[in-house]
Write an enzyme that holds these catalytic residues in place. Structure first.
Site, PDB file in Angstrom:
ATOM      1  N   GLU A  31      -8.721 -91.377  23.987  1.00  0.00           N
ATOM      2  CA  GLU A  31     -10.066 -91.344  24.556  1.00  0.00           C
ATOM      3  C   GLU A  31     -10.305 -92.603  25.400  1.00  0.00           C
ATOM      4  O   GLU A  31      -9.840 -93.696  25.064  1.00  0.00           O
ATOM      5  CB  GLU A  31     -11.108 -91.309  23.430  1.00  0.00           C
ATOM      6  CG  GLU A  31     -10.974 -90.133  22.489  1.00  0.00           C
ATOM      7  CD  GLU A  31     -12.057 -89.100  22.697  1.00  0.00           C
ATOM      8  OE1 GLU A  31     -12.941 -89.316  23.551  1.00  0.00           O
ATOM      9  OE2 GLU A  31     -12.008 -88.069  21.996  1.00  0.00           O
ATOM     10  N   ASP A  32     -11.021 -92.436  26.500  1.00  0.00           N
ATOM     11  CA  ASP A  32     -11.684 -93.549  27.193  1.00  0.00           C
ATOM     12  C   ASP A  32     -10.730 -94.697  27.527  1.00  0.00           C
ATOM     13  O   ASP A  32     -10.976 -95.846  27.156  1.00  0.00           O
ATOM     14  CB  ASP A  32     -12.827 -94.093  26.324  1.00  0.00           C
ATOM     15  CG  ASP A  32     -13.914 -93.086  26.046  1.00  0.00           C
ATOM     16  OD1 ASP A  32     -13.689 -91.889  26.257  1.00  0.00           O
ATOM     17  OD2 ASP A  32     -15.008 -93.487  25.617  1.00  0.00           O
ATOM     18  N   CYS A  70     -16.168 -87.540  29.195  1.00  0.00           N
ATOM     19  CA  CYS A  70     -15.281 -86.646  28.458  1.00  0.00           C
ATOM     20  C   CYS A  70     -15.552 -85.154  28.616  1.00  0.00           C
ATOM     21  O   CYS A  70     -14.648 -84.405  28.991  1.00  0.00           O
ATOM     22  CB  CYS A  70     -15.272 -87.021  26.978  1.00  0.00           C
ATOM     23  SG  CYS A  70     -16.884 -87.242  26.236  1.00  0.00           S
ATOM     24  N   ASP A 267      -8.355 -89.045  28.368  1.00  0.00           N
ATOM     25  CA  ASP A 267      -9.284 -88.038  28.910  1.00  0.00           C
ATOM     26  C   ASP A 267     -10.102 -88.526  30.099  1.00  0.00           C
ATOM     27  O   ASP A 267     -10.739 -87.719  30.774  1.00  0.00           O
ATOM     28  CB  ASP A 267     -10.196 -87.487  27.805  1.00  0.00           C
ATOM     29  CG  ASP A 267     -11.133 -88.512  27.199  1.00  0.00           C
ATOM     30  OD1 ASP A 267     -10.954 -89.729  27.432  1.00  0.00           O
ATOM     31  OD2 ASP A 267     -12.057 -88.103  26.463  1.00  0.00           O
ATOM     32  N   HIS A 268     -10.115 -89.813  30.380  1.00  0.00           N
ATOM     33  CA  HIS A 268     -10.697 -90.429  31.581  1.00  0.00           C
ATOM     34  C   HIS A 268     -10.499 -91.926  31.437  1.00  0.00           C
ATOM     35  O   HIS A 268      -9.836 -92.387  30.505  1.00  0.00           O
ATOM     36  CB  HIS A 268     -12.183 -90.063  31.765  1.00  0.00           C
ATOM     37  CG  HIS A 268     -13.037 -90.365  30.580  1.00  0.00           C
ATOM     38  ND1 HIS A 268     -13.438 -91.642  30.243  1.00  0.00           N
ATOM     39  CD2 HIS A 268     -13.553 -89.554  29.613  1.00  0.00           C
ATOM     40  CE1 HIS A 268     -14.165 -91.602  29.137  1.00  0.00           C
ATOM     41  NE2 HIS A 268     -14.239 -90.358  28.735  1.00  0.00           N
TER      42      HIS A 268
END
Length: 552
Positions: A31-32, A70, A267-268
């Site tokens: 994530e992130d 997300c 995811d980004h």
């Protein structure tokens, strides 16, 4: 133009290789996180397992998500269609201030794990969904995507069955940079418990990186608070690296490493100010490593290699389907980046829309050198107050420094109105600080990217002009009474099961006796007295009641 209403080509018979030759595919998604990985040139990061994976695989250096946040990014990734084409663009549908809803993609659009499942793959994921036509967590989306939810391994599959798995790593999430609850006064700790309740870390966070080690980009002020938060982010990355290593070890212990394609990505971009939620590269650019077993490695690739082609998250679906030997449906808006017969991308595209309670609409196009961003809310600064993000200490400090006039021009920029359009020369300005849209030397590039964005908007069918309230009314999924998918029609003739969808676009599944649910693709042979149960689901709607029958 690839129309979203194109027919869906899903037959299991579309496999191009025999079942024994199909690879397992395991996607590991942090994530992130921007490319803060040793193998991608970050000298601060402590990521030994990912660095080893990179030596064994191929590093993709120019991978971009379709949103800097997300849920819209995950919607595009799982469908292979830009979120602005499916009504999945606002962050997020399930927490909309004016009332929750679910997005309803066009009827023929299906998530690629469902297509893999229809082709015989065992598909699994853990607790994170967040596709906009689902809620954030397991049990809230269409039952047809995953053979199992809430698991992090492949051990639920049938013997010899190939698998596709998507495992998420929450430890690097933005909220991992929030001040730990134990360090807060009781008065503030009580309020933040509501934010922390939705996830938890059950791993030890190492102290691998100290604040004085971090290297700050020019848009951050050099303060102890900023350094502490970035060090915390790096230490969460080190914890994620260990989690990835444990899964890779399990894969090897189960004897599956030599026939499993492992894809690690995020995811980004970073869950930090001026990164997450933004259309700068800091919000969109992600690292990706693919470890190819020799028998499945595309021609021209070798372990340790770097790949610099442009890749978009909508390219995941056609690429994974091709790796599995499944014909991709025509509506997909990406391309197979693993194929040496597909021309390289010239552009990637991204979008930012409503962020929690803050309305916005931005669109971006990027090529190898330039980034163009168009803003429909030209006065809306990226550094606006945002309840969730403002739990990061450095965000609150930066805003206070801005109000006090203590930030330099590069650091102030995030808190100032962006204007209608911006153009950045990424070769000369990798941090996207100097807007050259008014510079006559860049007039031709400005016009070229404007035109590319206009053409893309029409091609993909961007619904961003439609007010969200009108879109929710069109979907019919707001309020407490969600639409319910009609049960499929069942017919059993001469020992053969036939199902027909009643709700347009609904996915059909069946189970024989007490066996697992299977995706219905065509007539199924039934033994005499064999029990069958079937149901249907339209993405964004509730699943139907079941219907039952017996072979005769």
């Amino acid at each position: 133009m690839r129309a979203l209403v194109a027919g869906l080509l899903l037959a299991a018979g579309s496999l191009q290789a025999g079942p024994a030759e199909r690879p397992n595919i395991l996607v590991l998604m942090a994530e992130d996180l921007s490319p803060r990985i040793g193998a991608f040139g970050d000298a601060v990061a402590v990521t030994p397992r990912l660095d080893q994976l990179a030596r064994e695989g191929v590093r993709y250096h120019r991978v971009f998500t379709t949103a800097g946040v997300c849920a819209p990014s995950r919607a595009a990734q799982i469908l292979g269609v830009h979120q602005v084409a499916t009504g999945s663009q606002h962050m997020r549908t399930s927490t909309r201030p004016d009332g929750a809803y679910t997005a309803v993609p066009p009827p023929q659009v299906k998530a690629y794990p469902e297509l893999l499942r229809a082709a015989g793959y065992y598909t699994f994921t853990d607790n994170k969904l967040d596709y906009q036509f689902s809620g954030p967590f397991k049990g809230t989306g269409p039952f047809t995507l995953w053979s199992d939810e809430g698991v992090r391994d492949w051990r639920g599959r049938a013997e010899g069955q190939p698998f596709y798995g998507l495992v998420n790593f929450m430890v690097t999430h933005e909220s991992g940079v929030f001040t730990p609850l134990g360090s807060l006064p009781l008065s503030r700790r009580h309020l933040l418990m509501q934010l922390y309740r939705w996830w938890s870390i059950d791993v030890d966070i190492p102290r691998a990186v100290q604040p004085e080690q971090v290297v700050l980009p020019p848009y951050y002020p050099d303060t102890p608070t900023v350094r502490r938060d970035l060090a915390r982010h790096y230490n969460n990355i080190a914890a994620m690296d260990a989690e990835v290593g444990a899964i890779l070890d399990q894969l090897a212990q189960d004897g599956l490493a030599d026939n499993t394609i492992v894809i690690w990505t995020t995811d980004h971009g970073d869950g930090l100010p001026r990164a997450k939620r933004e259309l700068y590269d800091s919000g969109l650019q992600v690292p990706m490593i693919i470890r190819w077993p020799a028998r499945f490695r595309p021609a021209g690739l070798a372990p340790g290699q770097r790949d610099h082609r442009l890749v978009s998250f909508v390219d995941f679906a056609p690429t994974v389907l091709a790796l599995a030997g499944v014909t991709a449906p025509d509506y997909l808006q990406g391309q197979d980046f693993a194929s040496d017969t597909v021309p390289p991308r010239r552009y990637i595209f991204a979008a930012r829309d409503r962020i929690d309670a803050v309305m916005d609409r931005q669109r971006a196009v990027r090529d190898e050198r330039f980034k163009y961003i168009r803003s429909s809310y030209p006065e809306q600064a990226g550094g606006h107050p945002l309840a969730f993000r403002d739990n990061i200490d450095m965000v609150r400090e930066m805003r206070a420094l801005y109000a006090a006039g203590k930030l330099n021009p590069a650091q102030r920029q995030w808190f100032e109105a962006p204007g209608q359009e911006r153009l950045f020369d990424l070769q000369a300005d990798p941090f996207e600080l100097n807007d050259v849209s008014a510079d006559p030397r860049y007039a031709a590039d400005l016009q070229r990217l404007r035109s590319a964005l206009d053409v893309w908007t029409v091609r993909v069918g961007d619904v961003g002009d439609e007010p969200e309230a009108a879109m929710v009314a069109r979907f019919g999924t707001g309020g407490e009474d969600k639409p319910v998918t009609a049960a499929p029609q069942m017919r059993i003739d001469n020992g053969e099961l036939r199902l027909r969808a009643v709700t347009e676009g609904s996915s059909l599944a069946y189970r024989l006796d007490d066996g697992p649910w299977q995706i219905y693709r065509g007539p199924v042979a039934l033994g005499r007295g064999q029990a069958v149960t079937a149901k249907a689901v339209r993405y964004g709607w509730l699943a139907s009641d079941t219907v039952t029958g017996v072979g005769h």
